[in-house]
Design an enzyme around this catalytic site. Structure first.
Site, short mmCIF file in Angstrom:
data_model
loop_
_atom_site.label_atom_id
_atom_site.label_comp_id
_atom_site.label_asym_id
_atom_site.label_seq_id
_atom_site.Cartn_x
_atom_site.Cartn_y
_atom_site.Cartn_z
N ARG A 258 1.06 -1.27 -0.02
CA ARG A 258 0.12 0.07 0.05
C ARG A 258 0.90 1.33 -0.18
O ARG A 258 1.63 1.32 1.00
CB ARG A 258 -0.84 0.01 1.26
CG ARG A 258 -1.34 1.27 1.82
CD ARG A 258 -2.62 1.09 2.73
NE ARG A 258 -1.99 0.31 4.03
CZ ARG A 258 -1.35 1.27 4.96
NH1 ARG A 258 -0.98 2.39 4.90
NH2 ARG A 258 -1.19 0.57 6.14
N HIS A 262 -3.22 4.18 5.30
CA HIS A 262 -4.38 2.95 5.62
C HIS A 262 -5.72 3.60 5.05
O HIS A 262 -6.26 3.24 4.27
CB HIS A 262 -4.22 2.74 6.83
CG HIS A 262 -5.44 1.79 7.41
ND1 HIS A 262 -5.68 0.56 6.73
CD2 HIS A 262 -6.71 2.05 7.90
CE1 HIS A 262 -6.79 0.06 7.29
NE2 HIS A 262 -7.28 0.97 8.01
N TYR A 271 5.07 4.52 11.28
CA TYR A 271 5.57 3.14 11.60
C TYR A 271 6.24 2.53 10.37
O TYR A 271 6.45 1.47 10.37
CB TYR A 271 4.08 2.31 11.88
CG TYR A 271 2.92 2.51 10.55
CD1 TYR A 271 3.11 1.61 9.65
CD2 TYR A 271 1.96 3.32 10.98
CE1 TYR A 271 2.15 1.89 8.55
CE2 TYR A 271 1.05 3.59 10.07
CZ TYR A 271 0.92 2.96 8.89
OH TYR A 271 0.05 2.73 7.91
C1 LIG Z 1 -13.60 -6.68 12.95
C2 LIG Z 1 -13.12 -5.38 12.53
N1 LIG Z 1 -12.11 -5.13 13.26
C3 LIG Z 1 -11.21 -4.03 13.45
C4 LIG Z 1 -11.38 -3.11 12.31
C5 LIG Z 1 -10.80 -1.94 12.11
N2 LIG Z 1 -9.79 -1.92 10.71
C6 LIG Z 1 -10.05 -1.43 9.75
S1 LIG Z 1 -8.91 -1.80 8.51
C7 LIG Z 1 -8.04 -2.91 9.73
C8 LIG Z 1 -6.81 -3.42 9.32
C9 LIG Z 1 -7.07 -4.28 8.23
O1 LIG Z 1 -5.94 -4.82 7.78
P1 LIG Z 1 -5.59 -5.82 6.49
O2 LIG Z 1 -6.75 -6.98 6.44
O3 LIG Z 1 -4.19 -6.08 6.16
O4 LIG Z 1 -6.18 -4.97 5.06
P2 LIG Z 1 -5.72 -3.66 4.75
O5 LIG Z 1 -6.29 -2.33 5.45
O6 LIG Z 1 -4.19 -3.88 4.79
O7 LIG Z 1 -6.17 -3.67 3.23
C10 LIG Z 1 -8.68 -2.70 10.79
C11 LIG Z 1 -8.24 -3.40 12.08
C12 LIG Z 1 -12.56 -3.34 11.32
N3 LIG Z 1 -12.76 -2.74 10.30
N4 LIG Z 1 -13.26 -4.70 11.52
#
Ligand SMILES: Cc1ncc(C[n+]2csc(CCOP(=O)(O)OP(=O)(O)O)c2C)c(N)n1
Ligand SMILES: [Mg+2]
Length: 362
Positions: A258, A262, A271
Site C-alpha cells: 500500500r 491506510h 510506523y
Molecule cells: C472486525 C473489525 N475489526 C477492526 C476493524 C478496524 N480495521 C479496519 S481496517 C483494519 C486493518 C486491516 O488490515 P488488512 O486486513 O491487512 O487490510 P488492509 O487495510 O491492509 O487492506 C482494521 C483493524 C474492522 N474494520 N473490523
C-alpha cells in the site's frame, strides 16, 4: 527429528514480468487479447487517478473518508480480467480497481466514501457485493455464495478479497475450512500489502507465508507477485478453472504494497520508513504494465497523455455530480440490511429519529 521441517513450507513467488515489464517467464506468459490487456492497463490508470483525486477531495473537506488503493491495482485487475461476467466479486474496502474493472461506476464508489448509501447499490442481478469494512467477514460471505452456486449448479465461481490482517480473524479460517470441506468454487485472494493499519505482516503470523495456510485446508495455495498483473491473471485463471470443475477452492497470496496511508485518518510515516516506500515505488504495477504494453506496441506516450486528460475531466465531473446529489435520509441508513427489518433495528431507528428531531439534525 520429526518436527524439523515444519517451518519449511516457504513457497516460491510466482511472477511473469520483472519490475521493468520484461517477460522473465515466457513459458507462462498468458495469451490475453490486446483489448483486454489495454482494458487492464486503463483500469489501473483510472483507479490511480480516481484514488489520488479522492485523497485530495478528503483533504479539502469534501469527502468523508477514503481507503486508498494506490500500489495494489495489479493484484485486483489481473484476477478480474481472468474472471467471467457471471463470477462473483466479494470485496473488502480497498478494491476500487477490481470493482471498476467489473463495471461498478466510479460514481457509486465515490458515493460510498461520501457517506451515501446509494453507493452500495449496484442494481438487481449484479454479482458484486458492496464495500465491506468488517475485517474477515468477506470470506464467510463468499463461501456462502459459493455454496449457493454449487447447490444451484449455476457454474459461477466467487472471488473474495481479504487483507493480510484479515487472515488473523476467525472468519477467514471458518470460510476457508468450510469451502475446502465442500469443494466450493471459491478463490480467496489475500492482498498482503504488508500492513494492517500499523501492524506489520511479521506481527500477524509466525507462518513463513500466508499462502501456506492453504495446506491446513487441504487445498492449493499460491504465492504470487501481486504487482504483476499477468502473474495474478494466470494464477487466478487456473484457480477459477479448478473451481468450475468442482475441484474446490484455492488460496492466493498476492505480495503487494500500500503506497498510500491506510485511510485518510492514518499517518504511515509513524510506523514505516521512507526507504521502504521508495523500494516499493520501484515496483509500481502501473509502470510495469505500461512498459509491457509499449514493448508490444500496444501503448505509447501520446495515448497516455490523451487518456490522462480525458480521465481527469471524467473523474472531476463524477465527483461534482456526487456533491450535487441530495443527502441521504436517516431511513436509508437503516433500510437496506434486511428485507424485513428486525425489531431491535426498528427500535434503534425510531430512537435515532426521535433524537434527530430533538437535536435538529436530519
Ligand atoms: C472486525 C473489525 N475489526 C477492526 C476493524 C478496524 N480495521 C479496519 S481496517 C483494519 C486493518 C486491516 O488490515 P488488512 O486486513 O491487512 O487490510 P488492509 O487495510 O491492509 O487492506 C482494521 C483493524 C474492522 N474494520 N473490523
Ligand atoms: Mg494489509
Amino acid at each position: 527429528m520429526v518436527l524439523d521441517n515444519f517451518k519449511d513450507w516457504k513457497m516460491e513467488t510466482f511472477s511473469i514480468l520483472d519490475k521493468n515489464g520484461k517477460v522473465t517467464n515466457k513459458e507462462k506468459e498468458p495469451k490475453i487479447d490486446n483489448d483486454t490487456l489495454v482494458k487492464m492497463y486503463k483500469t489501473m490508470v483510472y483507479t490511480r487517478m480516481a484514488d489520488e483525486q479522492a485523497l485530495k477531495y478528503q483533504r479539502q473537506g469534501r469527502m468523508l473518508t477514503f481507503a486508498p488503493v494506490k500500489g495494489q491495482e495489479a493484484a485486483q485487475v489481473g484476477p478480474m480480467a481472468a474472471s467471467d461476467k457471471g463470477d462473483w466479486l466479494v470485496p473488502a474496502f480497498r478494491e476500487m480497481a477490481a470493482m471498476l474493472y467489473k463495471g461498478v461506476p466510479l460514481q457509486k464508489l465515490y458515493l460510498y466514501w461520501y457517506g451515501n448509501e446509494q453507493g452500495s447499490h449496484f442494481g438487481e442481478g449484479s454479482h458484486i457485493l458492496p464495500v465491506n469494512v468488517p475485517i474477515g467477514s468477506q470470506v464467510n460471505h463468499a463461501a456462502g455464495i459459493a455454496y449457493a452456486s454449487k447447490l444451484k449448479e449455476s457454474g459461477e465461481a466467487v472471488i473474495a478479497f481479504i487483507g493480510d490482517g484479515g487472515t488473523s480473524h476467525g472468519e477467514f479460517h471458518e470460510g476457508m475450512n468450510f469451502a475446502g470441506v465442500f469443494d466450493l468454487p471459491l478463490v480467496t485472494i489475500i492482498q498482503n500489502n504488508h500492513y494492517a493499519i500499523s501492524t506489520p505482516r511479521s506481527k500477524q503470523t509466525k507462518a513463513a507465508s500466508l499462502a501456506q495456510k492453504a495446506h491446513a485446508y487441504g487445498i492449493p495455495g499460491a504465492l504470487v507477485d501481486g504487482n504483476d498483473p499477468l502473474a495474478m491473471y494466470v494464477v487466478t485463471k487456473a484457480a477459477l478453472e479448478r473451481a468450475k470443475k468442482g475441484e474446490g477452492p484455492t488460496l492466493i497470496e498476492a505480495l503487494t504494497y500500500r503506497l498510500g496511508p491506510h485511510t485518510t485518518s492514518d499517518d504511515p510515516t509513524i510506523y514505516r520508513s521512507d526507504e521502504e516506500v521508495e523500494e516499493w515505488k520501484k515496483k509500481d504495477p502501473i509502470i510495469r504494465m505500461y512498459k509491457y504494453l509499449s514493448n508490444r506496441n500496444l501503448w505509447n506516450k501520446e495515448k497516455e497523455e490523451t487518456l490522462r486528460k480525458d480521465y481527469k475531466k471524467e473523474i472531476q465531473d463524477t465527483f461534482k455530480a456526487v456533491e450535487k446529489l441530495p443527502a441521504p435520509t436517516l431511513d436509508e441508513v437503516f433500510d437496506y440490511t434486511y428485507t424485513e427489518m428486525p425489531e431491535y433495528l426498528q427500535r434503534q431507528k425510531e430512537a435515532r429519529k426521535a433524537q434527530a428531531k430533538s437535536g435538529g439534525d436530519r
